[in-house]
Scaffold this active site. Structure first.
Site, PDB file in Angstrom:
ATOM      1  N   HIS A  82       0.832  -1.205   0.000  1.00 56.85           N
ATOM      2  CA  HIS A  82       0.000   0.000   0.000  1.00 56.85           C
ATOM      3  C   HIS A  82       0.871   1.261   0.000  1.00 56.85           C
ATOM      4  O   HIS A  82       1.859   1.337   0.722  1.00 56.85           O
ATOM      5  CB  HIS A  82      -0.912   0.017   1.232  1.00 56.85           C
ATOM      6  CG  HIS A  82      -2.110   0.903   1.073  1.00 56.85           C
ATOM      7  ND1 HIS A  82      -2.017   2.282   1.085  1.00 56.85           N
ATOM      8  CD2 HIS A  82      -3.420   0.626   0.877  1.00 56.85           C
ATOM      9  CE1 HIS A  82      -3.219   2.798   0.925  1.00 56.85           C
ATOM     10  NE2 HIS A  82      -4.093   1.815   0.789  1.00 56.85           N
ATOM     11  N   GLY A 162       4.543  22.002  10.576  1.00 54.78           N
ATOM     12  CA  GLY A 162       5.705  21.197  10.923  1.00 54.78           C
ATOM     13  C   GLY A 162       6.927  21.519  10.091  1.00 54.78           C
ATOM     14  O   GLY A 162       6.925  22.469   9.297  1.00 54.78           O
ATOM     15  N   ILE A 166      11.070  15.442   6.312  1.00 57.29           N
ATOM     16  CA  ILE A 166      10.301  14.398   6.982  1.00 57.29           C
ATOM     17  C   ILE A 166      11.007  13.908   8.247  1.00 57.29           C
ATOM     18  O   ILE A 166      12.235  14.015   8.371  1.00 57.29           O
ATOM     19  CB  ILE A 166      10.014  13.209   6.047  1.00 57.29           C
ATOM     20  CG1 ILE A 166      11.303  12.521   5.590  1.00 57.29           C
ATOM     21  CG2 ILE A 166       9.169  13.640   4.869  1.00 57.29           C
ATOM     22  CD1 ILE A 166      11.045  11.196   4.901  1.00 57.29           C
ATOM     23  N   HIS A 167      10.229  13.397   9.153  1.00 55.41           N
ATOM     24  CA  HIS A 167      10.769  12.738  10.342  1.00 55.41           C
ATOM     25  C   HIS A 167      11.535  11.513   9.852  1.00 55.41           C
ATOM     26  O   HIS A 167      11.049  10.756   9.012  1.00 55.41           O
ATOM     27  CB  HIS A 167       9.611  12.326  11.254  1.00 55.41           C
ATOM     28  CG  HIS A 167      10.025  11.809  12.588  1.00 55.41           C
ATOM     29  ND1 HIS A 167      10.577  10.551  12.759  1.00 55.41           N
ATOM     30  CD2 HIS A 167       9.968  12.371  13.819  1.00 55.41           C
ATOM     31  CE1 HIS A 167      10.826  10.362  14.037  1.00 55.41           C
ATOM     32  NE2 HIS A 167      10.467  11.444  14.718  1.00 55.41           N
ATOM     33  N   PRO A 168      12.750  11.282  10.338  1.00 53.67           N
ATOM     34  CA  PRO A 168      13.573  10.202   9.773  1.00 53.67           C
ATOM     35  C   PRO A 168      12.938   8.814   9.821  1.00 53.67           C
ATOM     36  O   PRO A 168      13.163   8.003   8.917  1.00 53.67           O
ATOM     37  CB  PRO A 168      14.855  10.259  10.617  1.00 53.67           C
ATOM     38  CG  PRO A 168      14.517  11.062  11.825  1.00 53.67           C
ATOM     39  CD  PRO A 168      13.453  12.012  11.393  1.00 53.67           C
ATOM     40  N   ALA A 170       9.375   8.360  11.129  1.00 53.61           N
ATOM     41  CA  ALA A 170       7.908   8.438  11.089  1.00 53.61           C
ATOM     42  C   ALA A 170       7.377   9.121   9.833  1.00 53.61           C
ATOM     43  O   ALA A 170       6.172   9.141   9.600  1.00 53.61           O
ATOM     44  CB  ALA A 170       7.387   9.160  12.331  1.00 53.61           C
ATOM     45  N   GLY A 171       8.255   9.687   9.020  1.00 58.04           N
ATOM     46  CA  GLY A 171       7.839  10.270   7.760  1.00 58.04           C
ATOM     47  C   GLY A 171       6.985  11.517   7.912  1.00 58.04           C
ATOM     48  O   GLY A 171       7.326  12.435   8.660  1.00 58.04           O
TER      49      GLY A 171
END
Length: 295
Positions: A82, A162, A166-168, A170-171
Site C-alpha cells: 500500500h 511542521g 520528513i521525520h527520519p 515516522a515520515g
C-alpha cells in the site's frame, strides 16, 4: 443526540501484532472514544483503526495513538503493497451524527498542530486543504516515503505545518475532513497482477457508471491472490452491490473468479445495496462494522 465524528487513522504496520495492539491500547485508554473496529493486513502492511466520539474524545485518543506509533514504527524498515508516506499515514475525519464538516476541519488542524510538535510534517487534504495542490491524497503521496527522504520539502511538497523535512523514521502525515467513505476490497482467484490492473483500468475509464470509485491493484503474496483495493468516496451514489457486479463481470471476461470481498472499517448498512454479505462473498464482516450498531 451526542455529537459523533468518525476518525479512521491508517498506520503503516500490518505485521507486528505487538505494535498494533500497543497503538490500539493507547487510543482506548486515552478517552471514552469508541474503538469501533481495527484490522490489519500483512500484504498491505497497514492497520486501519476506527474511532467514534466527539471532538475532544477523538483528539485525546488519536494523540496517544500517534505518540505510540511514532515511537514504535520505523518506515526505513517498512515494506508493503500500500502507498504510504508516514508511520501515521493518513487521518481522515468525517461527520456522522449531530455534527458538521467545519467541526471536523477544526479538529484536523488541532490534531495536525500536535503531530507537528513531534517533528512530523503535516499535509491537510480534502475539506481541510489549505491549497489545491494538497487536496487529493494521491498527489501528496506520490513517490512514497522514499521520495521524501533526505530532501527539503518545498514548492508543491512544502508541508502545511511542521518542519520542511520528513521525520527520519515516522515520515509525514496527511490529515483532513471528508465525507464518509467505504474501504472495500475484492480478491481474485489469480496470481496474475495484470488481471487486477486490467480491472482497475476499467474502473477508472467508467467514471460515469462508477462515480467516486478509486482503485488500485495489490499483489497478495501471502495468499497467492491479487486484489482490487477500492475507496468508495460517494457511497450514497454507488453501492457495494453495484461495485461487486462490475468487478465480477470484468473478472469473468478474463476467466477469473472472485475469491472473496472485504469491508475495511465501519460503514452504514444502507451502502451495501440490494445484495447480502453472502452475495458479495464478504465472509469476515463483523456486526460491529456497521455504524448502526453504535449509533
Amino acid at each position: 443526540m451526542k455529537k459523533i465524528i468518525q476518525c479512521v487513522p491508517n498506520f503503516s504496520e500490518g505485521r507486528n501484532t505487538k505494535t498494533i495492539e500497543s497503538i490500539v491500547k493507547a487510543a482506548k485508554e486515552a478517552s471514552s472514544a469508541i474503538i469501533a473496529d481495527y484490522s490489519w493486513d500483512v500484504n498491505h502492511n497497514r492497520m486501519v483503526l476506527t474511532l467514534l466520539g466527539d471532538s475532544n474524545e477523538i483528539y485525546f485518543s488519536i494523540k496517544e495513538a500517534v505518540k505510540m506509533a511514532t515511537e514504535l514504527i520505523d518506515l526505513r524498515n517498512h515494506k508493503g503493497a500500500h502507498p504510504r508516506i508516514g508511520a501515521v499515514d493518513v487521518i481522515p475525519l468525517a461527520p456522522i451524527q449531530n455534527t458538521i464538516m467545519q467541526e471536523c476541519i477544526d479538529l484536523s488542524y488541532r490534531i495536525g498542530d500536535f503531530i507537528a510538535q513531534l517533528g512530523v510534517p503535516i499535509f491537510y487534504y480534502e475539506q481541510s486543504a489549505l491549497n489545491d495542490e494538497h487536496r487529493y491524497l494521491p498527489d501528496i503521496r506520490k513517490g512514497g516515503f522514499e521520495s521524501m527522504q533526505n530532501i527539503l520539502l518545498e514548492g508543491s511538497r512544502k508541508p502545511d505545518a511542521g518542519p520542511n523535512h520528513i521525520h527520519p523514521s515516522a515520515g509525514a502525515s496527511v490529515i483532513g475532513a471528508r465525507n464518509p467513505l467505504v474501504a472495500y476490497n475484492i480478491n481474485l482467484v489469480s496470481k496474475d497482477i495484470n488481471m487486477a490492473k486490467n480491472i482497475v483500468r476499467e474502473i477508472r475509464s467508467n467514471k460515469n457508471l462508477l462515480p467516486g470509485l478509486k482503485a488500485i491493484s495489490v499483489d497478495l503474496v501471502s495468499i497467492q491472490q491479487v486484489q482490487v483495493s477500492m475507496n468508495v468516496t460517494k457511497p450514497d451514489l454507488l453501492s457495494l452491490s453495484n461495485i461487486y457486479r462490475f468487478v465480477e463481470q470484468q473478472a469473468h471476461l478474463q476467466n477469473v473468479d472472485i475469491a472473496e470481498s472485504e469491508i475495511i472499517g465501519c460503514m452504514s448498512k444502507k451502502y451495501l445495496g440490494d445484495m447480502t454479505l453472502d452475495d458479495i462473498k464478504a465472509k469476515n464482516v463483523k456486526p460491529t462494522q456497521f455504524l448502526e450498531e453504535w449509533i
